[in-house]
Design a protein around this motif. Sequence first.
Motif, PDB file in Angstrom:
ATOM      1  N   GLU A  12      46.164  31.646 -27.675  1.00  6.86           N
ATOM      2  CA  GLU A  12      46.670  30.817 -28.765  1.00  6.86           C
ATOM      3  C   GLU A  12      47.745  29.868 -28.257  1.00  6.86           C
ATOM      4  O   GLU A  12      47.759  28.681 -28.585  1.00  6.86           O
ATOM      5  N   ALA A  13      48.646  30.395 -27.431  1.00 12.65           N
ATOM      6  CA  ALA A  13      49.699  29.552 -26.865  1.00 12.65           C
ATOM      7  C   ALA A  13      49.096  28.395 -26.085  1.00 12.65           C
ATOM      8  O   ALA A  13      49.524  27.249 -26.194  1.00 12.65           O
ATOM      9  N   ALA A  14      48.049  28.705 -25.307  1.00 15.79           N
ATOM     10  CA  ALA A  14      47.404  27.660 -24.505  1.00 15.79           C
ATOM     11  C   ALA A  14      46.795  26.599 -25.404  1.00 15.79           C
ATOM     12  O   ALA A  14      46.899  25.403 -25.139  1.00 15.79           O
ATOM     13  N   THR A  15      46.156  27.067 -26.510  1.00 15.24           N
ATOM     14  CA  THR A  15      45.541  26.114 -27.434  1.00 15.24           C
ATOM     15  C   THR A  15      46.600  25.216 -28.070  1.00 15.24           C
ATOM     16  O   THR A  15      46.431  24.006 -28.179  1.00 15.24           O
ATOM     17  N   VAL A  16      47.702  25.844 -28.471  1.00 20.46           N
ATOM     18  CA  VAL A  16      48.785  25.079 -29.078  1.00 20.46           C
ATOM     19  C   VAL A  16      49.323  24.040 -28.091  1.00 20.46           C
ATOM     20  O   VAL A  16      49.622  22.904 -28.443  1.00 20.46           O
ATOM     21  N   ASP A  17      49.395  24.434 -26.813  1.00 22.36           N
ATOM     22  CA  ASP A  17      49.897  23.507 -25.791  1.00 22.36           C
ATOM     23  C   ASP A  17      48.871  22.455 -25.412  1.00 22.36           C
ATOM     24  O   ASP A  17      49.108  21.659 -24.499  1.00 22.36           O
ATOM     25  N   GLY A  18      47.717  22.474 -26.060  1.00 23.93           N
ATOM     26  CA  GLY A  18      46.740  21.411 -25.833  1.00 23.93           C
ATOM     27  C   GLY A  18      45.689  21.709 -24.779  1.00 23.93           C
ATOM     28  O   GLY A  18      44.996  20.805 -24.328  1.00 23.93           O
ATOM     29  N   ALA A  19      45.572  22.977 -24.360  1.00 25.32           N
ATOM     30  CA  ALA A  19      44.538  23.308 -23.386  1.00 25.32           C
ATOM     31  C   ALA A  19      43.178  23.287 -24.069  1.00 25.32           C
ATOM     32  O   ALA A  19      43.037  23.735 -25.209  1.00 25.32           O
ATOM     33  N   SER A  20      42.169  22.763 -23.365  1.00 27.64           N
ATOM     34  CA  SER A  20      40.829  22.770 -23.932  1.00 27.64           C
ATOM     35  C   SER A  20      40.250  24.178 -23.797  1.00 27.64           C
ATOM     36  O   SER A  20      40.777  25.010 -23.058  1.00 27.64           O
ATOM     37  N   ALA A  21      39.142  24.403 -24.523  1.00 31.33           N
ATOM     38  CA  ALA A  21      38.508  25.726 -24.470  1.00 31.33           C
ATOM     39  C   ALA A  21      38.123  26.065 -23.031  1.00 31.33           C
ATOM     40  O   ALA A  21      38.288  27.190 -22.562  1.00 31.33           O
ATOM     41  N   TRP A  22      37.618  25.055 -22.323  1.00 29.92           N
ATOM     42  CA  TRP A  22      37.181  25.249 -20.945  1.00 29.92           C
ATOM     43  C   TRP A  22      38.357  25.632 -20.049  1.00 29.92           C
ATOM     44  O   TRP A  22      38.256  26.534 -19.210  1.00 29.92           O
ATOM     45  N   GLN A  23      39.509  24.945 -20.270  1.00 29.71           N
ATOM     46  CA  GLN A  23      40.699  25.251 -19.461  1.00 29.71           C
ATOM     47  C   GLN A  23      41.187  26.669 -19.712  1.00 29.71           C
ATOM     48  O   GLN A  23      41.556  27.380 -18.778  1.00 29.71           O
ATOM     49  N   SER A  24      41.191  27.075 -20.998  1.00 36.11           N
ATOM     50  CA  SER A  24      41.610  28.444 -21.320  1.00 36.11           C
ATOM     51  C   SER A  24      40.700  29.456 -20.641  1.00 36.11           C
ATOM     52  O   SER A  24      41.152  30.451 -20.076  1.00 36.11           O
ATOM     53  N   LEU A  25      39.394  29.170 -20.698  1.00 30.46           N
ATOM     54  CA  LEU A  25      38.423  30.077 -20.096  1.00 30.46           C
ATOM     55  C   LEU A  25      38.668  30.203 -18.592  1.00 30.46           C
ATOM     56  O   LEU A  25      38.726  31.301 -18.041  1.00 30.46           O
ATOM     57  N   ARG A  26      38.820  29.044 -17.936  1.00 28.17           N
ATOM     58  CA  ARG A  26      38.943  29.042 -16.484  1.00 28.17           C
ATOM     59  C   ARG A  26      40.263  29.628 -16.004  1.00 28.17           C
ATOM     60  O   ARG A  26      40.315  30.313 -14.988  1.00 28.17           O
ATOM     61  N   ASN A  27      41.343  29.316 -16.719  1.00 24.59           N
ATOM     62  CA  ASN A  27      42.662  29.675 -16.202  1.00 24.59           C
ATOM     63  C   ASN A  27      43.232  30.955 -16.791  1.00 24.59           C
ATOM     64  O   ASN A  27      44.164  31.517 -16.232  1.00 24.59           O
ATOM     65  N   ILE A  28      42.695  31.407 -17.916  1.00 18.62           N
ATOM     66  CA  ILE A  28      43.235  32.641 -18.504  1.00 18.62           C
ATOM     67  C   ILE A  28      42.179  33.744 -18.527  1.00 18.62           C
ATOM     68  O   ILE A  28      42.341  34.797 -17.913  1.00 18.62           O
ATOM     69  N   THR A  29      41.067  33.485 -19.212  1.00 21.22           N
ATOM     70  CA  THR A  29      40.089  34.556 -19.434  1.00 21.22           C
ATOM     71  C   THR A  29      39.450  35.025 -18.124  1.00 21.22           C
ATOM     72  O   THR A  29      39.432  36.223 -17.830  1.00 21.22           O
ATOM     73  N   LEU A  30      38.907  34.084 -17.347  1.00 21.04           N
ATOM     74  CA  LEU A  30      38.168  34.482 -16.147  1.00 21.04           C
ATOM     75  C   LEU A  30      39.028  35.246 -15.134  1.00 21.04           C
ATOM     76  O   LEU A  30      38.578  36.250 -14.601  1.00 21.04           O
ATOM     77  N   PRO A  31      40.272  34.800 -14.856  1.00 22.77           N
ATOM     78  CA  PRO A  31      41.080  35.587 -13.915  1.00 22.77           C
ATOM     79  C   PRO A  31      41.304  37.031 -14.378  1.00 22.77           C
ATOM     80  O   PRO A  31      41.269  37.950 -13.566  1.00 22.77           O
ATOM     81  N   ILE A  32      41.489  37.227 -15.686  1.00 24.03           N
ATOM     82  CA  ILE A  32      41.704  38.592 -16.182  1.00 24.03           C
ATOM     83  C   ILE A  32      40.416  39.402 -16.090  1.00 24.03           C
ATOM     84  O   ILE A  32      40.417  40.590 -15.812  1.00 24.03           O
ATOM     85  N   LEU A  33      39.300  38.718 -16.295  1.00 24.55           N
ATOM     86  CA  LEU A  33      37.998  39.382 -16.302  1.00 24.55           C
ATOM     87  C   LEU A  33      37.453  39.636 -14.887  1.00 24.55           C
ATOM     88  O   LEU A  33      36.487  40.370 -14.716  1.00 24.55           O
ATOM     89  N   LYS A  34      38.088  39.032 -13.895  1.00 28.48           N
ATOM     90  CA  LYS A  34      37.489  39.000 -12.553  1.00 28.48           C
ATOM     91  C   LYS A  34      37.094  40.373 -11.982  1.00 28.48           C
ATOM     92  O   LYS A  34      35.972  40.520 -11.485  1.00 28.48           O
TER      93      LYS A  34
END
Lengths: 285, 325
Positions: B221-243
């Motif tokens: 949510e913070a990333a979205t508020v800061d203007g990150a696109s869905a793709w950016q959130s996926l690449r920089n937040i979700t995928l590293p945690i899921l790795k």
Amino acid sequence: MARHDEGVITVGRSRAGTVAANTAGIIFGLFMLFPVYWVLNTAFKPEAEVKSFSPTFLPQSPTLDNFRSALGEELFIPAMINGLIITAMAVAAALVVGFLAALAIARFQFYGRKAIILIVLAVQLVPFLALLIPLFLMLQRAQLTDSLPGVALVYLVLLLPYTVWTLRGFISGIPRELDEAAMIDGCTRAQVFWKIILPLTGPGLVATSVYGFIQAWNEFIIINTLNSPENQNLMAWLLYNQTERGTAWGPLMAGAIITSIPVVIFFLLIQRNIATGLTAGAVKG
Amino acid sequence: MYAVDTPPQKTAEPARPEPRRVNRVRRRSQRDARTAWLLSLPTLLILAALLAYPLYRMIVLSFQNMRLRELITGLTPPWVGLDQYTKALTDGVFWGVVARTAAFTVVSVTISVLLGLGIALLMRRVHSKVRLFMMIAMMFVWALPALVAAQAFRWLTDSDFGVLNYLIDKIPGVDFANHSWFVNPWEGWAVITTLVVWAGIPFLAISLSAGLTQVPKELLEAATVDGASAWQSLRNITLPILKPLLTIVTTLSVIWNFGLFTQNWALRDGHPEPVYQTLATFSYTQAFGQSRYSYGSAISVITVLLMLGVMAFYIRQMFKIGEVD
């Protein structure tokens, strides 16, 4: 299922996007279910409807003929009984033998423990079919081919590493303080085992044996290689049935349903364990 | 991972207690070790007799030439050294099988993992009832025995009465009546791959969606508020945690799909044409179809060697992640 809702993100989501997502989800679910639905659909059709160039999406005149003719096949009932006997033997043996090893790994610190864990993990990855040639020759020499115990023996090895690994997880989950408290109160190790660990591992034993049942019940390559047509299980029957005189699709689909029912029920009962078992460590992070 | 599992010797060491106590601790841990080995013995014996010994026999066999004659008479097969391996490694057919198995593995695992991840992400966005429906659908597919699933696909793609041809034929201008899906190997492999992906998705999507619950939603949510696109959130937040989880499920998929047998075996009526052979079916056909037990063994040995790297990687990951304490 409702608890998953906590994680749903609501910020910055468009309504149109949600509608699209829901539609995609429903289409995906239908796509996944279609083959299952088609098996059921076919099984209840009379032969004329099965062999039709414009198949209908529901049986026009539903019938149980296919089930009757599958059950009436000469080798169907024997195959079912064989499968039950082999599976029971393999699962029971794996449970007893595997529980002891699981106990050792989970409750004792000893030289070689890591090595045993490594063996149990590595062995699960060995492509079992690769071993079928030497196993066939060994059982042939021991005159155990074309017999139920021979197949059960092979299945035992197939199930054992998984059984040890899963039961170890269940035993580790029992607080060690319970053992210690009991021993302070004067219990011997053996009593701790009988009175504490074994009863508390009950659900684990059930889950493990159900999974073992599924594995053994679903196997057909080994039994098909080792045994003659009289000594097959139901899966192998499904395979045999297809190669002789063209395919009778109706009875085959009915047979497939009968064969799948126990597996599907058991699977749905223990799905929580299966889903977490393989990847538990990774999720915990 | 389990604090209680710390070895007892360690606790005895820093306190440096009087010698008698040390002796008692040592004696107890020796007795424990004996009990532990005794408990593990049946498992180890069974694995030795029915896994390690066959493995050894397979290797021995691959240096011999065992045919039907030796099987019937029980005579020791003649030793042929590296002949079976030379035969395999200089055979274009064998290399074709290796390349086909590898290509299938890469393609099917890529599609499965990407789709599985996509479905897992989709499950986070849909209505809870839709999610329940998706879950139920996947559970049924997962529960289905592999052979039953393969038979279902064989029936769907049947050239005469298959519903797939019927549906495609309905598209105006397309004639798919009596279309045979396995004449053209590309089409046949598309069917096999669809089957394997379809059957593999539930495990991947459900595991990955469990993993996604580990991603803190505040972060997204913070990333979205800061203007990150869905793709950016996926690449920089979700995928590293899921790795770590992605690595494990991908490795498992590689191991499973590389050993493809049931699907191509059943879809080709138990007699896969050369173009539908994978390493597992090839070894099996050589041994049990042609009674070339030694050649089949050599191929199995090569298969295991090819897989060894991936297996070692999987075990290392399990140890690293801490599933193994």
